[in-house]
Write a protein that holds these residues in place. Structure first.
Motif, mmCIF file in Angstrom:
data_model
loop_
_atom_site.group_PDB
_atom_site.id
_atom_site.type_symbol
_atom_site.label_atom_id
_atom_site.label_comp_id
_atom_site.label_asym_id
_atom_site.label_seq_id
_atom_site.Cartn_x
_atom_site.Cartn_y
_atom_site.Cartn_z
ATOM 1 N N ILE A 71 0.862 -1.178 0.000
ATOM 2 C CA ILE A 71 0.000 0.000 0.000
ATOM 3 C C ILE A 71 0.900 1.230 0.000
ATOM 4 N N HIS A 72 0.710 2.113 -0.986
ATOM 5 C CA HIS A 72 1.541 3.304 -1.156
ATOM 6 C C HIS A 72 0.673 4.555 -1.014
ATOM 7 N N ARG A 73 1.302 5.634 -0.579
ATOM 8 C CA ARG A 73 0.614 6.918 -0.589
ATOM 9 C C ARG A 73 0.633 7.470 -2.013
ATOM 10 N N SER A 74 -0.497 8.023 -2.444
ATOM 11 C CA SER A 74 -0.620 8.500 -3.808
ATOM 12 C C SER A 74 -1.542 9.717 -3.828
ATOM 13 N N GLN A 75 -1.663 10.341 -4.978
ATOM 14 C CA GLN A 75 -2.581 11.458 -5.174
ATOM 15 C C GLN A 75 -3.627 11.049 -6.194
ATOM 16 N N ARG A 76 -4.864 11.386 -5.908
ATOM 17 C CA ARG A 76 -5.954 11.043 -6.820
ATOM 18 C C ARG A 76 -6.950 12.195 -6.841
ATOM 19 N N ARG A 83 -2.906 3.597 -2.553
ATOM 20 C CA ARG A 83 -2.815 2.739 -3.748
ATOM 21 C C ARG A 83 -2.442 1.326 -3.300
ATOM 22 N N ILE A 84 -3.348 0.381 -3.518
ATOM 23 C CA ILE A 84 -3.128 -1.011 -3.106
ATOM 24 C C ILE A 84 -2.751 -1.832 -4.335
ATOM 25 N N VAL A 85 -1.649 -2.500 -4.276
ATOM 26 C CA VAL A 85 -1.243 -3.420 -5.338
ATOM 27 C C VAL A 85 -1.122 -4.813 -4.726
ATOM 28 N N GLY A 86 -1.824 -5.765 -5.304
ATOM 29 C CA GLY A 86 -1.799 -7.130 -4.783
ATOM 30 C C GLY A 86 -1.446 -8.126 -5.862
ATOM 31 N N GLU A 87 -0.721 -9.146 -5.477
ATOM 32 C CA GLU A 87 -0.331 -10.202 -6.417
ATOM 33 C C GLU A 87 -0.395 -11.548 -5.724
ATOM 34 N N GLN A 88 -1.008 -12.527 -6.368
ATOM 35 C CA GLN A 88 -1.057 -13.871 -5.806
ATOM 36 C C GLN A 88 0.351 -14.436 -5.665
ATOM 37 N N CYS A 89 0.618 -15.096 -4.541
ATOM 38 C CA CYS A 89 1.927 -15.754 -4.371
ATOM 39 C C CYS A 89 1.690 -17.158 -3.845
ATOM 40 N N ARG A 90 1.707 -18.105 -4.756
ATOM 41 C CA ARG A 90 1.514 -19.500 -4.368
ATOM 42 C C ARG A 90 2.696 -20.020 -3.559
#
Length: 594
Positions: A71-76, A83-90
């Motif tokens: 989760i990053h701080r961002s401007q919108r 800003r949430i970025v998620g990725e599956q990690c098996r």
């Protein structure tokens, strides 16, 4: 809290298993696959904004497949956003397991080993074992270094294993506190604390891939037993609950992921059918000391138990070893020949075996010696390559060319046997087809139709055709509207009842050593025969090979498909019919050379 998810320029395609969203102070959300994001992650993002943080990273374990989240701080639109970025990690970073992630998270929160053990309901010795494994994977030698590397790599697991204030000095802890709605996994699935928890049984069910039809039988057998036990009041006034983890029987990675997920549910026992990944599953269960009740008929797994009985005190194999298959085939064929029921044109026996699943041992070496001693000429053919339909069809053509008296098709999967039979019957030789296990799977006869008539098959443990087995089959059909098959539904049914029998004899179902001791003393007559465990290998005994006492051992059942039904033709005490030559072998009983 509003959850607006407008379509827009951010709603574009993303790589599989990846999502990206932005959360504003008012709770509105937009981005890639925003409609699929867990609301708890959105609440965390709001906590992130409340604390005015710059960046946090963690592993989200609240989904079926863990997610690596940043989760990053961002401007919108002129406003601060998260800003949430998620990725599956098996597979988690540095190859740590989910249980090791729990231990590391609580270590970072400042808990001592005894406190971690109490939080996770495991022993302090098990915590030490987990930390030893983590230190080896991290390449360090102390707890402080573990915490440093874990924080640097974002190896903190959320939701937290327990509610704890020990992370409040960290950004991620303040975010969790400010989100205000993130539960710990100590709560029930409904979020309510229960005064008396159910007794949980973790079940690895191979519902993906080639074993999916058998998975339904395993699931049904276990479910039927649990329903019967619960209807009688459960165990120690607690109901039984089955937590299911779907796996692919051929995929070791899926087995590793599934066992990690089950261990986090605090099961009192774990059950499993047959899996290519049985070794890591057995190891993970043994590390926590949890009773592990499996039905991979593997002599190798039994040898591993015997090599370290203390570590594998709770591992039990609910079938005799697979190395009975080929010797029992030779013995049965020899009996047919000597009784005059079979007078073959050839003295060759062909064994066709699969090339995958290295821990399978069908007893070929022993069978070869016994075949030679009985006057047979043994020939071994390996279904090469990926063991797909083409490999088994090629093996069938090889068998046609040598025209042996009989061929044993050594695969557990109906798809392999079907490919062999279809190809063989295009130009059949006077050869009996004798299969290991595969026809026990529900639906096999229907898939081949008349082509399977006369086929012989065996199982190291099969559902008997006696009154007990017949009653089980009737009850199963009435409950599920389908056939249970002739092996794994019965194993799963018997296994739950045997586990319940052990639990009734202990004061605490989580005293795993006591439970294992009671399982070791098992004497039980189930629908698949009699159960007693070898004291060294912890596998059930094979009647006639490991024991001659039918009250302690399970018969190696041999069936023949006759008139579209599985007729039990051996051994004699349990047989309900006799062998007849299959339709493609008109001269099988007519005499040699006739």
């Amino acid at each position: 809290m509003p959850k607006d998810r407008p379509a827009g320029p951010d709603s574009r395609e993303s790589p599989p298993g990846i999502f990206e969203v932005r959360v504003l102070h008012d709770g509105s959300i937009s981005g890639l696959h925003g409609d699929m994001v867990d609301p708890a992650l959105e609440d965390l993002a709001l906590g992130f904004l409340t604390e005015d943080l710059s960046r946090v990273e963690f592993i989200w374990t609240g989904s079926r497949i863990p997610l690596r989240i940043s989760i990053h701080r961002s401007q919108r639109r002129g406003h601060r956003s998260a800003r949430i970025v998620g990725e599956q990690c098996r597979e988690l970073p540095l190859r740590i397991t989910l249980r090791e992630l729990d231990v590391v998270t609580l270590l970072i929160a400042g808990l001592t080993n005894p406190a971690i053990a109490a939080a996770l309901h495991i022993s302090p010795r098990t915590v030490t074992t987990h930390l030893d494994h983590v230190m080896r994977k991290f390449g360090v030698t102390n707890r402080s270094a573990v915490a440093t590397i874990a924080l640097d790599r974002g190896l903190i697991g959320l939701p937290l294993p327990i509610g704890t204030d020990g992370l409040d000095q960290l950004a991620i802890g303040r975010m969790v506190r400010s989100s205000g709605t993130l539960p710990s996994r100590a709560l029930s699935a409904t979020g309510r604390s229960l005064s008396v928890d159910p007794i949980r049984i973790g079940a690895l069910i191979p519902s993906q891939g080639r074993a999916s039809a058998d998975a339904m039988a395993m699931l049904g057998g276990a479910q039927l037993a649990i329903e019967q036990i619960n209807a009688r009041g459960g165990i120690q006034d607690r109901l039984l609950q089955m937590d299911i983890a779907d796996v692919d029987a051929d995929d070791e990675t899926s087995a590793r992921t599934a066992i990690d997920a089950l261990l986090r549910q605090r099961p009192a026992a774990i059950t499993s059918g047959y899996l290519a990944g049985q070794l890591p599953v057995m190891s993970a269960s043994a590390t926590d000391g949890i009773p592990f009740l499996h039905s991979s008929a593997s002599s190798l797994l039994g040898d591993l138990v015997a090599d370290d009985v203390r570590r594998h005190h709770g591992v039990f194999q609910f079938s005799p070893d697979d190395d009975d298959y080929a010797p029992c085939c030779v013995s049965f064929l020899t009996q047919l020949r000597e009784s005059g029921s079979l007078n073959p044109r050839s003295n060759r026996i062909c064994f066709v075996i699969q090339s995958r699943w290295e821990f399978i041992d069908l007893g070929i070496e022993c069978a070869t010696r016994e075949a030679v001693a009985a006057g047979w000429e043994p020939v071994v053919v390996k279904a090469s390559g990926s063991d797909g339909d083409s490999a088994w069809a090629a093996a069938a053509r090889t068998v046609q060319g040598s025209a042996p008296a009989a061929v044993m098709v050594g695969s557990y999967f109906p798809q392999d046997l079907s490919a062999f039979v279809r190809e063989f019957l295009k130009a059949p030789s006077d050869t009996l087809i004798y299969s290991t296990y595969a026809p026990s799977v529900p639906g096999f006869r229907e898939s081949l139709g008349a082509k399977c008539e006369g086929l012989l098959w065996s199982a190291t443990t099969g559902t008997y055709a006696d009154e007990l087995g017949a009653e089980f089959s009737r009850t199963y059909r009435a409950r599920f509207g389908r056939s249970p098959g002739r092996s794994h539904a019965g194993i799963a049914y018997d296994r739950i009842h045997i586990l319940a029998q052990a639990w009734r004899q202990v004061s605490d179902v989580r005293d795993f050593d006591d439970v294992a001791d009671r399982l070791s003393e098992t004497r039980y007559r189930g629908v698949n025969g009699a159960y007693a465990f070898d004291p060294c290998k912890h596998r059930t005994l094979s009647l006639g090979r490991a024991s001659r006492d039918p009250s302690l051992a399970q018969a190696h059942t041999i069936f023949q498909i006759q008139g579209g039904r599985d007729i039990l033709v051996s051994p004699t005490p349990y047989a309900t019919g006799r062998f007849i030559p299959p339709p493609w072998v008109p001269g099988a009983a007519a005499g040699r050379g006739s």
